[in-house]
Design an enzyme around this catalytic site. Structure first.
Site, mmCIF file in Angstrom:
data_model
loop_
_atom_site.group_PDB
_atom_site.id
_atom_site.type_symbol
_atom_site.label_atom_id
_atom_site.label_comp_id
_atom_site.label_asym_id
_atom_site.label_seq_id
_atom_site.Cartn_x
_atom_site.Cartn_y
_atom_site.Cartn_z
ATOM 1 N N ASP A 131 58.453 62.618 45.306
ATOM 2 C CA ASP A 131 60.129 62.274 44.830
ATOM 3 C C ASP A 131 59.966 61.166 44.312
ATOM 4 O OD1 ASP A 131 60.188 60.270 46.917
ATOM 5 O OD2 ASP A 131 62.341 61.184 47.640
ATOM 6 N N SER A 132 59.015 60.824 44.649
ATOM 7 C CA SER A 132 58.466 59.205 43.399
ATOM 8 C C SER A 132 58.254 59.866 42.160
ATOM 9 C CB SER A 132 57.052 58.753 43.372
ATOM 10 O OG SER A 132 56.320 60.008 43.457
ATOM 11 N N ASP A 137 58.147 66.534 49.068
ATOM 12 C CA ASP A 137 59.521 65.275 49.834
ATOM 13 C C ASP A 137 60.287 66.560 49.374
ATOM 14 O OD1 ASP A 137 58.661 62.755 50.458
ATOM 15 O OD2 ASP A 137 58.475 62.248 48.245
ATOM 16 N N LYS A 187 58.094 66.913 53.742
ATOM 17 C CA LYS A 187 58.378 65.147 53.255
ATOM 18 C C LYS A 187 59.630 64.908 54.497
ATOM 19 C CE LYS A 187 56.531 61.594 51.410
ATOM 20 N NZ LYS A 187 57.630 61.178 52.070
ATOM 21 N N GLU A 203 62.280 61.940 54.998
ATOM 22 C CA GLU A 203 62.665 59.726 55.314
ATOM 23 C C GLU A 203 63.275 59.865 56.618
ATOM 24 O OE1 GLU A 203 63.221 57.585 51.735
ATOM 25 O OE2 GLU A 203 62.016 58.420 50.662
ATOM 26 N N GLU A 227 55.218 52.961 55.054
ATOM 27 C CA GLU A 227 55.185 52.299 53.996
ATOM 28 C C GLU A 227 55.700 50.754 54.736
ATOM 29 O OE1 GLU A 227 56.779 52.792 49.519
ATOM 30 O OE2 GLU A 227 57.634 54.876 50.951
#
Length: 289
Positions: free
Chosen positions: A67-68, A106, A136, A138, A205
């Site tokens: 999602d970056s 993501d 993925k 978070e 991270e």
């Protein structure tokens, strides 16, 4: 034999092409770590487009549709505004452009936090619409129930602990995590909770190196470091950072190229030729049959 799509540079069309090798699988990635040791470190880079995937695929074990892309592709201030529609579109493009690496997409902010059921609906949509191998998300212990729920229903999950960019508003920035004893203990506990819940790998991270090492040693699944430690079981970088597409990059990033300079230089040469009327015209380069 699986099928991928290769870009025909003469027509700019994507044509189906038999893949030259079998695609890696999530279990194969998970098995890289045996008895706490990963003999062959795992290579992961981000990818957002089919062409980018084609260039990276042969060199990577994992391609992450991160999602970056919110910042890298769309110029957004953070990844928070990224939607499920955006992730599905880019995820499908990356799958089409690859044949070897495991593609992970993501889950964007707001698509999974409410409940395990919401997470399942979002993840199932991504798998159906993209053909990716897993998702993925978070968060640590708070997401363990969701990870277990998804895994039990056939959806591979990669976890993400430490600096979690979707929580930037809560964290107050992108500073390294784990500097206090309490925060360090929580990061390790979060990694263990995700591992116990069935995550096949965990991104660590932006944490101080001793904590990244401690978390790696505490879990059975592979860890993927980004701004953590070389002792993680693998590494991931944002490809645009690694290739030098931006003037400013995080301190932990090594720039392996200066693509920004190459592209700017090419555009400068093109512009100079056009303005000097030395650019070759269509009649000189295209001869119809």
């Amino acid at each position: 034999m699986s099928t991928t799509f290769q870009l025909d540079t003469a027509t700019s069309r994507a044509n189906p092409t038999p893949a030259p090798m079998k695609r890696l699988t999530v279990p194969a990635i998970r098995r890289r770590k045996k008895d706490g040791v990963t003999a062959e470190p795992i290579v992961m880079l981000t990818a957002y487009t089919a062409r980018q995937a084609q260039l990276l695929d042969a060199h990577c074990d994992l391609l992450l549709v991160g999602d970056s892309l919110g910042q890298v592709i769309y110029g957004l201030p953070s990844s928070v505004p990224v939607t499920l529609d955006i992730m599905a579109a880019h995820g499908a493009a990356v799958v089409r452009g690859s044949y070897h690496a495991v593609v992970i997409v993501d889950m964007p902010f707001g698509a999974y936090e409410q409940s395990p059921q919401q997470a399942f609906e979002s993840a199932a949509r991504l798998l159906k619409e993209t053909g990716c191998a897993g998702v993925k998300l978070e968060g640590g212990a708070a997401m363990a129930e969701t990870v277990a729920f998804l895994t039990a229903r056939g959806i591979p999950v990669m976890g993400h602990v430490g600096l979690t960019p979707q929580a930037v508003n809560l964290l107050g920035g992108y500073n390294a995590r784990g500097r206090s004893d309490a925060e360090a203990d929580k990061i390790v506990a979060d990694a263990k909770a995700l591992d116990d819940a069935g995550a096949f790998a965990i991104v660590i991270e932006g944490v101080v190196e001793p904590i990244a090492i401690a978390a790696t040693q505490a879990v059975a699944c592979p860890t993927i470091g980004i701004g953590g430690s070389a002792q993680c079981d693998g590494q991931v970088l944002v490809t645009e950072d690694m290739c030098g597409m931006f003037e400013r990059v995080p301190r932990f990033v090594k720039r392996y190229a200066d693509l920004a300079g190459l592209i700017s230089g090419a555009a400068e040469s093109y512009a100079a030729e056009v303005r000097a009327r030395t650019f070759p015209g269509v009649e000189q380069t295209y001869q119809p049959k």
